[in-house]
Write a protein that holds these residues in place. Structure first.
Motif, PDB file in Angstrom:
ATOM      1  N   UNK A   1       1.176  -1.100   0.206  1.00  0.00           N
ATOM      2  CA  UNK A   1       0.308  -0.018  -0.489  1.00  0.00           C
ATOM      3  C   UNK A   1       1.009   1.115   0.103  1.00  0.00           C
ATOM      4  N   UNK A   2       2.002   1.064   0.508  1.00  0.00           N
ATOM      5  CA  UNK A   2       2.549   2.066   0.470  1.00  0.00           C
ATOM      6  C   UNK A   2       3.698   2.814   0.050  1.00  0.00           C
ATOM      7  N   UNK A   3       4.162   1.781  -0.432  1.00  0.00           N
ATOM      8  CA  UNK A   3       5.695   1.822  -1.837  1.00  0.00           C
ATOM      9  C   UNK A   3       5.015   0.953  -2.967  1.00  0.00           C
ATOM     10  N   UNK A   4       6.098   1.699  -4.390  1.00  0.00           N
ATOM     11  CA  UNK A   4       5.681   0.945  -5.576  1.00  0.00           C
ATOM     12  C   UNK A   4       6.261  -0.498  -5.504  1.00  0.00           C
ATOM     13  N   UNK A   5       6.774  -0.687  -6.813  1.00  0.00           N
ATOM     14  CA  UNK A   5       7.048  -2.351  -7.467  1.00  0.00           C
ATOM     15  C   UNK A   5       7.916  -2.374  -7.306  1.00  0.00           C
ATOM     16  N   UNK A   6       8.998  -1.194  -7.908  1.00  0.00           N
ATOM     17  CA  UNK A   6      10.211  -0.803  -7.631  1.00  0.00           C
ATOM     18  C   UNK A   6      10.919  -0.930  -5.810  1.00  0.00           C
ATOM     19  N   UNK A   7      10.182  -0.284  -5.143  1.00  0.00           N
ATOM     20  CA  UNK A   7      10.756   0.052  -4.098  1.00  0.00           C
ATOM     21  C   UNK A   7      10.418  -0.979  -3.229  1.00  0.00           C
ATOM     22  N   UNK A   8       8.763  -2.507  -3.299  1.00  0.00           N
ATOM     23  CA  UNK A   8       9.950  -3.227  -2.841  1.00  0.00           C
ATOM     24  C   UNK A   8      10.404  -4.429  -3.388  1.00  0.00           C
ATOM     25  N   UNK A   9      10.734  -4.061  -4.127  1.00  0.00           N
ATOM     26  CA  UNK A   9      12.125  -4.525  -4.685  1.00  0.00           C
ATOM     27  C   UNK A   9      13.002  -4.732  -4.427  1.00  0.00           C
ATOM     28  N   UNK A  10      13.510  -3.785  -3.695  1.00  0.00           N
ATOM     29  CA  UNK A  10      14.578  -3.534  -2.852  1.00  0.00           C
ATOM     30  C   UNK A  10      14.954  -3.388  -1.745  1.00  0.00           C
ATOM     31  N   UNK A  11      13.613  -2.565  -1.199  1.00  0.00           N
ATOM     32  CA  UNK A  11      12.610  -3.654   0.357  1.00  0.00           C
ATOM     33  C   UNK A  11      12.873  -5.032   0.907  1.00  0.00           C
ATOM     34  N   UNK A  12      12.300  -5.645   0.042  1.00  0.00           N
ATOM     35  CA  UNK A  12      12.557  -7.006  -0.358  1.00  0.00           C
ATOM     36  C   UNK A  12      14.389  -7.657  -0.272  1.00  0.00           C
TER      37      UNK A  12
END
Length: 94
Positions: free
Chosen positions: A50-61
């Motif tokens: 909800x808070x992050x884009x797909x690119x950020x989710x990949x980096x967050x993972x």
């Protein structure tokens, strides 16, 4: 004497089997439990999406994987950390 040796061997097999089974499931030999504030809450994956884009989710993972490896957490628990959590707070809780 023979019965005692047999029982000791059986206990060694069961303990060793349990350690190997845990290693197989978690893909690492030892997993430390998450600290209680993070362990008791539900998965935060929906909040990440909800808070992050797909690119950020990949980096967050990738960041959560590094955090999990640094603290020896179980791989399944990596989304117990929310996007608003501070790494130093996790470290202090450990």
């Amino acid at each position: 004497m023979i019965i005692q040796m047999w029982m000791l061997s059986l206990m060694i097999v069961f303990v060793g089997g349990g350690v190997l089974w845990d290693c197989r499931l978690s893909r690492q030999l030892y997993c430390a439990p998450l600290p209680r504030p993070y362990r008791d809450r539900p998965s935060q994956l929906a909040g990440w999406k909800r808070n992050c884009s797909d690119e950020v989710i990949v980096k967050a993972d990738d960041l959560l994987r590094i955090l999990r490896e640094a603290f020896s957490f179980n791989p399944d628990d990596r989304y117990q950390c929310a996007s608003s959590d501070r790494i130093m707070a996790v470290q202090r809780a450990c």
